[in-house]
Design a protein around this motif. Structure first.
Motif, PDB file in Angstrom:
ATOM      1  N   GLN A 199      85.144 108.530 -36.760  1.00 51.66           N
ATOM      2  CA  GLN A 199      83.909 108.789 -35.695  1.00 51.66           C
ATOM      3  C   GLN A 199      84.125 107.386 -34.638  1.00 51.66           C
ATOM      4  O   GLN A 199      84.459 106.472 -35.930  1.00 51.66           O
ATOM      5  CB  GLN A 199      82.442 109.325 -35.718  1.00 51.66           C
ATOM      6  N   GLN A 200      84.505 107.419 -33.713  1.00 50.65           N
ATOM      7  CA  GLN A 200      84.150 106.338 -32.862  1.00 50.65           C
ATOM      8  C   GLN A 200      82.783 104.823 -33.284  1.00 50.65           C
ATOM      9  O   GLN A 200      81.738 105.275 -33.910  1.00 50.65           O
ATOM     10  CB  GLN A 200      84.321 106.161 -32.184  1.00 50.65           C
ATOM     11  N   GLY A 201      83.264 103.738 -33.947  1.00 51.82           N
ATOM     12  CA  GLY A 201      82.650 103.274 -34.058  1.00 51.82           C
ATOM     13  C   GLY A 201      83.013 101.817 -34.986  1.00 51.82           C
ATOM     14  O   GLY A 201      84.159 101.857 -34.597  1.00 51.82           O
TER      15      GLY A 201
ATOM     16  N   ASN B 279      89.581  98.547 -36.231  1.00 56.99           N
ATOM     17  CA  ASN B 279      88.960  99.377 -37.223  1.00 56.99           C
ATOM     18  C   ASN B 279      88.951 100.923 -38.280  1.00 56.99           C
ATOM     19  O   ASN B 279      89.680 101.005 -39.192  1.00 56.99           O
ATOM     20  CB  ASN B 279      87.657  99.431 -37.007  1.00 56.99           C
ATOM     21  N   ALA B 280      89.618 101.751 -36.898  1.00 57.76           N
ATOM     22  CA  ALA B 280      90.137 103.214 -37.472  1.00 57.76           C
ATOM     23  C   ALA B 280      91.611 102.815 -38.741  1.00 57.76           C
ATOM     24  O   ALA B 280      91.456 103.277 -39.097  1.00 57.76           O
ATOM     25  CB  ALA B 280      90.672 103.488 -36.317  1.00 57.76           C
ATOM     26  N   ILE B 281      92.400 102.003 -37.938  1.00 56.49           N
ATOM     27  CA  ILE B 281      93.667 102.247 -38.759  1.00 56.49           C
ATOM     28  C   ILE B 281      93.542 100.884 -39.515  1.00 56.49           C
ATOM     29  O   ILE B 281      94.268 101.470 -40.782  1.00 56.49           O
ATOM     30  CB  ILE B 281      94.784 100.973 -37.274  1.00 56.49           C
ATOM     31  N   LYS B 282      92.730  99.741 -39.783  1.00 54.00           N
ATOM     32  CA  LYS B 282      92.342  99.954 -41.275  1.00 54.00           C
ATOM     33  C   LYS B 282      91.774 100.643 -42.199  1.00 54.00           C
ATOM     34  O   LYS B 282      92.437 100.651 -43.306  1.00 54.00           O
ATOM     35  CB  LYS B 282      90.824  99.251 -40.756  1.00 54.00           C
ATOM     36  N   MET B 283      90.611 101.573 -41.961  1.00 56.15           N
ATOM     37  CA  MET B 283      90.605 102.638 -42.617  1.00 56.15           C
ATOM     38  C   MET B 283      91.423 103.869 -43.067  1.00 56.15           C
ATOM     39  O   MET B 283      92.022 104.204 -43.791  1.00 56.15           O
ATOM     40  CB  MET B 283      88.810 103.281 -42.124  1.00 56.15           C
ATOM     41  N   ALA B 284      92.363 104.267 -42.104  1.00 53.27           N
ATOM     42  CA  ALA B 284      93.583 104.903 -42.137  1.00 53.27           C
ATOM     43  C   ALA B 284      94.257 104.397 -43.428  1.00 53.27           C
ATOM     44  O   ALA B 284      95.332 105.282 -44.309  1.00 53.27           O
ATOM     45  CB  ALA B 284      94.633 105.202 -41.089  1.00 53.27           C
TER      46      ALA B 284
ATOM     47  N   LEU C  11      93.400 120.554 -34.951  1.00 45.80           N
ATOM     48  CA  LEU C  11      92.372 120.010 -35.757  1.00 45.80           C
ATOM     49  C   LEU C  11      90.746 119.272 -34.650  1.00 45.80           C
ATOM     50  O   LEU C  11      91.327 118.225 -34.088  1.00 45.80           O
ATOM     51  CB  LEU C  11      91.800 119.859 -37.030  1.00 45.80           C
ATOM     52  N   THR C  12      90.329 119.727 -34.564  1.00 41.32           N
ATOM     53  CA  THR C  12      88.861 118.981 -33.873  1.00 41.32           C
ATOM     54  C   THR C  12      87.724 119.428 -34.465  1.00 41.32           C
ATOM     55  O   THR C  12      86.608 120.548 -34.585  1.00 41.32           O
ATOM     56  CB  THR C  12      88.992 119.502 -32.384  1.00 41.32           C
ATOM     57  N   PRO C  13      86.895 118.205 -34.651  1.00 41.33           N
ATOM     58  CA  PRO C  13      85.889 118.216 -35.383  1.00 41.33           C
ATOM     59  C   PRO C  13      84.822 118.146 -34.670  1.00 41.33           C
ATOM     60  O   PRO C  13      84.642 117.990 -33.958  1.00 41.33           O
ATOM     61  CB  PRO C  13      85.905 116.889 -36.401  1.00 41.33           C
ATOM     62  N   VAL C  14      83.785 119.257 -35.379  1.00 47.63           N
ATOM     63  CA  VAL C  14      82.508 119.615 -34.392  1.00 47.63           C
ATOM     64  C   VAL C  14      81.561 118.255 -34.347  1.00 47.63           C
ATOM     65  O   VAL C  14      81.544 118.097 -36.112  1.00 47.63           O
ATOM     66  CB  VAL C  14      82.151 121.331 -34.834  1.00 47.63           C
ATOM     67  N   GLY C  15      80.741 118.467 -33.590  1.00 47.07           N
ATOM     68  CA  GLY C  15      79.806 117.509 -33.986  1.00 47.07           C
ATOM     69  C   GLY C  15      79.862 116.411 -33.661  1.00 47.07           C
ATOM     70  O   GLY C  15      79.426 114.817 -33.969  1.00 47.07           O
ATOM     71  N   LEU C  16      81.148 115.457 -33.690  1.00 47.05           N
ATOM     72  CA  LEU C  16      82.384 114.075 -33.670  1.00 47.05           C
ATOM     73  C   LEU C  16      82.129 113.926 -32.345  1.00 47.05           C
ATOM     74  O   LEU C  16      83.406 114.560 -32.112  1.00 47.05           O
ATOM     75  CB  LEU C  16      83.152 113.494 -34.555  1.00 47.05           C
ATOM     76  N   ASP C  17      81.631 113.432 -31.212  1.00 48.09           N
ATOM     77  CA  ASP C  17      81.599 113.467 -29.954  1.00 48.09           C
ATOM     78  C   ASP C  17      83.296 112.633 -29.686  1.00 48.09           C
ATOM     79  O   ASP C  17      84.420 112.893 -29.362  1.00 48.09           O
ATOM     80  CB  ASP C  17      80.947 113.006 -29.611  1.00 48.09           C
ATOM     81  N   GLU C  18      83.397 111.752 -30.371  1.00 42.72           N
ATOM     82  CA  GLU C  18      84.482 110.616 -29.573  1.00 42.72           C
ATOM     83  C   GLU C  18      84.973 110.130 -30.818  1.00 42.72           C
ATOM     84  O   GLU C  18      84.687 109.594 -32.026  1.00 42.72           O
ATOM     85  CB  GLU C  18      83.584 108.935 -29.354  1.00 42.72           C
TER      86      GLU C  18
END
Length: 195
Positions: A186-188, A21-26, A156-163
């Motif tokens: 974000q993971q999901g 899913n993440a690859i599809k979004m990218a 870069l590491t986003p604050v508030g996005l845990d996974e």
């Protein structure tokens, strides 16, 4: 999605449906980038590499980088890294499609190149948000993208996005100058509901 390894899907760490899913979004983001130039017309097209890959994190890697984020129905950010020759080529292609003669286009990275890349990224982000809404019915807000010249690599590491999932892809200009997207979401798993 086709995996190139001969091992079973279960043994591929992190390459389950959420990663797909993440690859599809990218890929959707990369397609939004190329669509901005297709809409403008002109000869030659931007090409998306046929492979994307999972990376451990996003960072600025070249002298010119664009940063943008989105929140709402989906949460994440994108870093676009341009080697110098790619940054100049993207801007020259954009300016020529806007009617500027080639001899009047920038030849080296400059503030004009950075500012023009910023305008391009604004259009790409708008197209990406529209594509997300059209395909998934999800809205995403965003701040103003930042395009800058960097002399040091920044992780870069986003604050508030845990996974998070980090995906790297490549786009090439009509003149075969490659630049890179590092897409974080974000993971999901997005699941389209049917009635």
């Amino acid at each position: 999605m086709r995996f190139e390894s001969g091992t079973s899907e279960e043994s591929r760490r992190g390459l389950g449906p959420e990663t797909a899913n993440a690859i599809k979004m990218a890929k959707m983001f990369a397609e939004s980038y190329t669509e901005v130039f297709q809409i403008m017309g002109g000869s030659g097209k931007f090409d998306i590499a046929p492979s994307f890959y999972v990376i451990p994190g996003a960072q600025t890697r070249h002298r010119v980088s664009s940063l943008l984020d989105f929140t709402g129905g989906i949460n994440g950010f994108v870093v676009i890294n341009y080697p110098d020759d790619s940054a100049v080529d993207v801007v020259s292609t954009f300016m020529q499609r806007m009617g500027l003669p080639p001899e009047d286009c920038p030849k080296t990275v400059s503030e004009e190149v950075v500012n023009t890349l910023g305008e391009i990224i604004n259009q790409v982000l708008g197209k990406f948000r529209k594509n997300i809404q059209d395909r998934y019915g999800l809205t995403a807000e965003s701040g103003t993208p930042i395009t800058m010249m960097v002399n040091t690599m920044l992780r870069l590491t986003p604050v508030g996005l845990d996974e998070n999932y980090y995906i790297r892809g490549q786009i090439s200009t009509p003149n075969s100058k490659a630049f890179y997207i590092e897409f974080c979401i974000q993971q999901g798993l997005i699941a389209k509901l049917k009635e």
